[in-house]
Design an enzyme around this catalytic site. Structure first.
Site, PDB file in Angstrom:
ATOM      1  N   ASN A 151      26.704  23.715  22.936  1.00 44.55           N
ATOM      2  CA  ASN A 151      27.208  25.071  23.225  1.00 44.55           C
ATOM      3  C   ASN A 151      28.154  25.141  24.427  1.00 44.55           C
ATOM      4  O   ASN A 151      29.063  25.969  24.443  1.00 44.55           O
ATOM      5  CB  ASN A 151      26.044  26.062  23.358  1.00 44.55           C
ATOM      6  CG  ASN A 151      25.083  25.690  24.462  1.00 44.55           C
ATOM      7  OD1 ASN A 151      25.042  24.544  24.909  1.00 44.55           O
ATOM      8  ND2 ASN A 151      24.310  26.651  24.905  1.00 44.55           N
ATOM      9  N   LYS A 174      26.032  11.057  26.512  1.00 42.53           N
ATOM     10  CA  LYS A 174      26.211  11.248  25.062  1.00 42.53           C
ATOM     11  C   LYS A 174      26.340  12.745  24.759  1.00 42.53           C
ATOM     12  O   LYS A 174      25.387  13.505  24.873  1.00 42.53           O
ATOM     13  CB  LYS A 174      25.036  10.692  24.269  1.00 42.53           C
ATOM     14  CG  LYS A 174      25.387  10.692  22.767  1.00 42.53           C
ATOM     15  CD  LYS A 174      24.195  10.722  21.852  1.00 42.53           C
ATOM     16  CE  LYS A 174      23.791  12.081  21.374  1.00 42.53           C
ATOM     17  NZ  LYS A 174      24.716  12.793  20.511  1.00 42.53           N
ATOM     18  N   GLU A 227      17.157  21.184  22.217  1.00 36.71           N
ATOM     19  CA  GLU A 227      16.027  21.951  21.695  1.00 36.71           C
ATOM     20  C   GLU A 227      14.690  21.372  22.161  1.00 36.71           C
ATOM     21  O   GLU A 227      14.597  20.181  22.439  1.00 36.71           O
ATOM     22  CB  GLU A 227      16.047  21.903  20.165  1.00 36.71           C
ATOM     23  CG  GLU A 227      17.235  22.615  19.573  1.00 36.71           C
ATOM     24  CD  GLU A 227      17.348  22.386  18.076  1.00 36.71           C
ATOM     25  OE1 GLU A 227      16.458  21.739  17.494  1.00 36.71           O
ATOM     26  OE2 GLU A 227      18.344  22.854  17.510  1.00 36.71           O
ATOM     27  N   GLU A 248      16.345  20.337  30.019  1.00 38.86           N
ATOM     28  CA  GLU A 248      16.845  21.723  29.965  1.00 38.86           C
ATOM     29  C   GLU A 248      16.756  22.146  28.509  1.00 38.86           C
ATOM     30  O   GLU A 248      17.592  21.770  27.695  1.00 38.86           O
ATOM     31  CB  GLU A 248      18.299  21.773  30.459  1.00 38.86           C
ATOM     32  CG  GLU A 248      18.476  21.396  31.917  1.00 38.86           C
ATOM     33  CD  GLU A 248      17.937  22.461  32.863  1.00 38.86           C
ATOM     34  OE1 GLU A 248      17.772  23.616  32.445  1.00 38.86           O
ATOM     35  OE2 GLU A 248      17.645  22.118  34.023  1.00 38.86           O
ATOM     36  N   CYS A 282      21.320  29.287  25.898  1.00 41.19           N
ATOM     37  CA  CYS A 282      19.889  29.006  26.018  1.00 41.19           C
ATOM     38  C   CYS A 282      19.118  30.110  26.723  1.00 41.19           C
ATOM     39  O   CYS A 282      17.957  30.351  26.428  1.00 41.19           O
ATOM     40  CB  CYS A 282      19.697  27.686  26.770  1.00 41.19           C
ATOM     41  SG  CYS A 282      20.582  27.622  28.322  1.00 41.19           S
ATOM     42  N   GLU A 461      18.603  21.875  37.300  1.00 41.84           N
ATOM     43  CA  GLU A 461      20.010  21.507  37.486  1.00 41.84           C
ATOM     44  C   GLU A 461      20.583  22.464  38.534  1.00 41.84           C
ATOM     45  O   GLU A 461      20.098  23.582  38.698  1.00 41.84           O
ATOM     46  CB  GLU A 461      20.783  21.642  36.162  1.00 41.84           C
ATOM     47  CG  GLU A 461      20.422  20.523  35.199  1.00 41.84           C
ATOM     48  CD  GLU A 461      21.342  20.390  34.007  1.00 41.84           C
ATOM     49  OE1 GLU A 461      21.752  21.414  33.439  1.00 41.84           O
ATOM     50  OE2 GLU A 461      21.645  19.245  33.637  1.00 41.84           O
TER      51      GLU A 461
END
Ligand code: NDP
Length: 487
Positions: A151, A174, A227, A248, A282, A461
Site C-alpha cells: 500500500n 523485499k 497481514e 507492523e 492499516c 517504527e
C-alpha cells in the site's frame, strides 16, 4: 510492444537472474501489464547475502556523522524527485497522484532525515567500579531484512531502511511483488547519495523470497509489514534462528465520536480514516462508534460529503482523490465483504458497488461504501477488509463504548473526537492501541513512534526508540588491577 523488465538491485546495480523466472506487474487503474519483475533466484540471493556481508564491514565502520551526511543527501534527493517517484507509486498502487505527491515520498524523506539526524546521537555509557570500570558500545546488528506490503511501497522501504542504515546496519529489502518499483528506485537513489554498494539490496519476487529471508541464518533481524497471518508465519520462521523481529500488522481500529464532538471534524476523521488511499491503510478507523444523540446529524453530513466530494477516476488526473484497489483479486475480496455486510443485516447507506470511471473503465475501483446500524458481531465489523468500507455503530455510554472498542484481538490505532479535554485523556488511556489520535486522524510524523498492541504488531517504527531496536549493547569490563584467583 516489449514489456520492460525490473531487475533485482544487488551490490549497487541491477542484476539479472539466471532462472529467467518473471512475474507481471499490473497498473490497477488500467488493468494493463506495465512491466515484468525478475524473480530473485539462488544466484541473486547468494549475491545479496555476500555483498551485504562485505558492505557491513564498510558501513558499520563508517563514522556516524558520515553516515548521517550520506542519508541527509538521500533525503534531499527524495524531495527533489518527489513528483517522478510519486508517479511510479501511482502506477504500481492505483492511488491518486495528488496523495502520492503530497504524502508518500515526503513521509519517506522525513523519516530518512529524522534517522540521519539521530545517527550520531548513539552513545554508550561508562561507569567506574572502584578501579576497574566498564563501558558499553551501541553496535549495529548486522544484516537486517525488510519485507514490505503493497500500500505504501516507497514509504515502507524508507521507514525500514532509515533506522537500520543510520545505526550502521545493512538491509536486504523485499517489496511486495505487486509494487516492487519504489524500493528499487530507493536503492538507486541511495547509491547516488553515497551509500556504499551492498548496504541496501533489493530482492524481488513473491512470498517465498520473503520466506527465504526469514529463514536465513545470516540475517539478524526482520522488519515486516503485512497481514497478521503472514506475520505469524514470519515470527515462526524467524524463531528458528532467534532473529529479532519488528511486526507492523493489520488493524480494525475504532473511532469514538462523543456527543460533544465537532461533527464536521468527526466526519473528516471518519472519511480520512476510511477513504484515503481508497481504504487501503492499516490504521483505518473502520469501526466508527457514534453517540446515538448525534447519529442523525453525523450520518447526514457523512453521506452528503461522501456522495459529493469523492472523485474516483484515473489516478494520474490531479483532480482525482480516490483510486483503484490494488488488484482484481483484492477488488473481489472487498466486494465479498460488502455482500456479507448486506447478508448479515447492516444497512448499506451509500456505495457497495464496483465503479467503472469514464477515464479508467478497466480499473479495479470500488465505490466508497458506508454501512449503518452495524453490530459488533458482524463480519464487516470484526475483520480487516483493507478497502473503502466503513461500519458505523451507535453507542450510549462511555464505559460501554470503551469495552466494545477494545473487544478485538487487534490494537493498531484508535481515536477520540470530543471537546472535553478530561474525557479525551481518560478514554484514550483506556483504549488498547499503539497509535492514538484525539480530534485528528491519520498523521504519522517521523518523530512519533508507531506500532500495534495485541496482534497488530511487535516493536515500533519511527520515533527515537526505533533506533535502539537496530542496535545491540556490548558491555566491556576493564580490569585495571590484577585478577585474584583461587586457582
Ligand atoms: P501480506 O502479508 O500479504 O504481504 C506482506 C509481504 O510479505 C509481501 O512482501 C509478501 O510478498 C510477503 N510474504 C508473503 N508470504 C510470506 C512469507 N511466508 N514469509 C515472508 N514474507 C512473505 O500483506 P499485504 O501485502 O497484503 O499488505 C496488506 C496488509 O499489510 C494489511 O493487513 C495491512 O493492515 C498491513 N499493513 C500494516 C501496516 C502497519 O504499519 N501496521 C502498514 C501497511 C500495511 P508478496 O506480496 O510479494 O507475496
Amino acid at each position: 510492444m516489449s514489456i520492460p523488465r525490473l531487475q533485482n538491485f544487488i551490490n549497487g546495480q541491477p542484476m539479472a537472474n539466471k532462472s529467467g523466472e518473471t512475474i507481471a506487474v499490473e497498473n490497477p487503474a488500467t488493468g494493463e501489464e506495465i512491466y515484468h519483475i525478475e524473480v530473485a533466484d539462488e544466484h541473486i540471493r547468494e549475491a545479496a547475502i555476500e555483498s551485504a556481508r562485505e558492505a557491513f564491514k564498510i558501513w558499520s565502520a563508517t563514522p556516524a556523522v558520515e553516515r548521517a551526511r550520506v542519508l541527509h543527501r538521500a533525503a534531499a534527493l527524495l524531495r527533489e524527485r518527489n513528483n517522478e517517484l510519486a508517479g511510479y507509486e501511482v502506477q504500481d498502487c492505483g492511488k491518486p497522484l495528488q496523495e502520492a505527491e503530497a504524502v508518500d515520498v515526503v513521509t519517506g524523506a522525513d523519516v530518512v532525515e529524522f534517522f540521519a539526524s539521530l545517527a550520531p546521537t548513539q552513545v554508550g555509557q561508562q561507569q567506574d567500579l572502584g578501579g576497574d570500570f566498564y563501558y558499553t558500545r551501541k553496535e549495529p546488528l548486522g544484516i537486517c531484512a525488510g519485507i514490505g506490503a503493497w500500500n505504501y511501497p516507497l514509504q515502507i522501504a524508507c521507514w525500514k531502511s532509515a533506522p537500520a542504515l543510520a545505526a550502521g546496519n545493512v538491509m536486504i529489502f523485499k517489496p511486495s511483488e505487486e509494487t516492487p518499483r519504489g524500493a528499487v528506485e530507493l536503492a538507486k537513489l541511495y547509491i547516488e547519495a553515497g551509500v556504499p554498494a551492498g548496504v541496501f539490496n533489493v530482492v524481488i519476487g513473491a512470498g517465498e523470497v520473503g520466506q527465504w529471508l526469514t529463514n536465513h541464518a545470516s540475517i539478524e533481524k526482520i522488519s515486516f509489514t503485512g497481514e497478521v497471518p503472514t506475520g505469524k508465519k514470519v515470527v515462526e520462521s524467524a524463531a528458528s534462528t532467534l532473529k529479532d523481529v519488528t511486526m507492523e500488522l493489520g488493524g480494525k481500529s475504532p473511532l469514538l465520536v462523543f456527543e460533544d464532538a465537532d461533527i464536521s471534524q468527526a466526519v473528516s476523521a471518519a472519511m480520512l480514516g476510511n477513504f484515503f488511499t481508497q481504504g487501503e491503510v492499516c490504521t483505518n478507523c473502520t469501526r466508527v462508534f457514534v453517540h446515538e444523540s448525534i447519529m442523525e446529524a453525523f450520518m447526514d453530513e457523512l453521506v452528503r460529503r461522501t456522495q459529493n466530494n469523492i472523485v474516483a477516476g484515473d489516478p494520474m488526473n490531479p483532480d482525482v482523490n480516490f483510486g483503484a484497489m490494488i488488484s482484481k483479486k483484492h477488488q473481489e475480496l472487498v466486494m465479498s465483504y460488502i455482500e456479507k455486510g448486506k447478508q448479515e443485516g447492516a444497512r448499506l447507506v451509500t456505495g457497495g458497488t464496483t465503479l467503472s470511471p469514464d477515464d479508467a473503465p478497466d480499473g479495479y475501483f470500488i465505490a466508497p461504501t458506508i454501512f449503518a446500524d452495524c453490530t459488533d458481531d458482524m463480519t464487516i465489523v470484526k475483520e480487516e477488509i483493507f478497502g473503502p468500507v466503513m461500519s458505523v455503530l451507535a453507542f450510549t455510554d462511555e464505559d460501554e463504548v470503551i469495552r466494545r472498542a477494545n473487544d478485538t484481538p487487534l490494537g493498531l490505532a484508535a481515536g477520540v473526537m470530543t471537546q472535553d479535554v478530561k474525557r479525551a485523556h481518560r478514554v484514550i488511556h483506556q483504549l488498547q492501541a499503539g497509535i492514538c489520535w484525539v480530534n485528528s486522524w491519520g498523521a504519522s510524523p517521523a518523530e512519533m513512534p508507531v506500532g500495534g498492541y495485541k496482534m497488530s504488531g511487535i516493536g515500533r517504527e519511527n520515533g527515537i526508540e526505533t533506533l535502539n531496536q537496530y542496535t545491540q549493547t556490548k558491555s566491556v569490563y576493564m580490569g585495571m588491577v590484577d585478577l585474584e584467583s583461587p586457582f
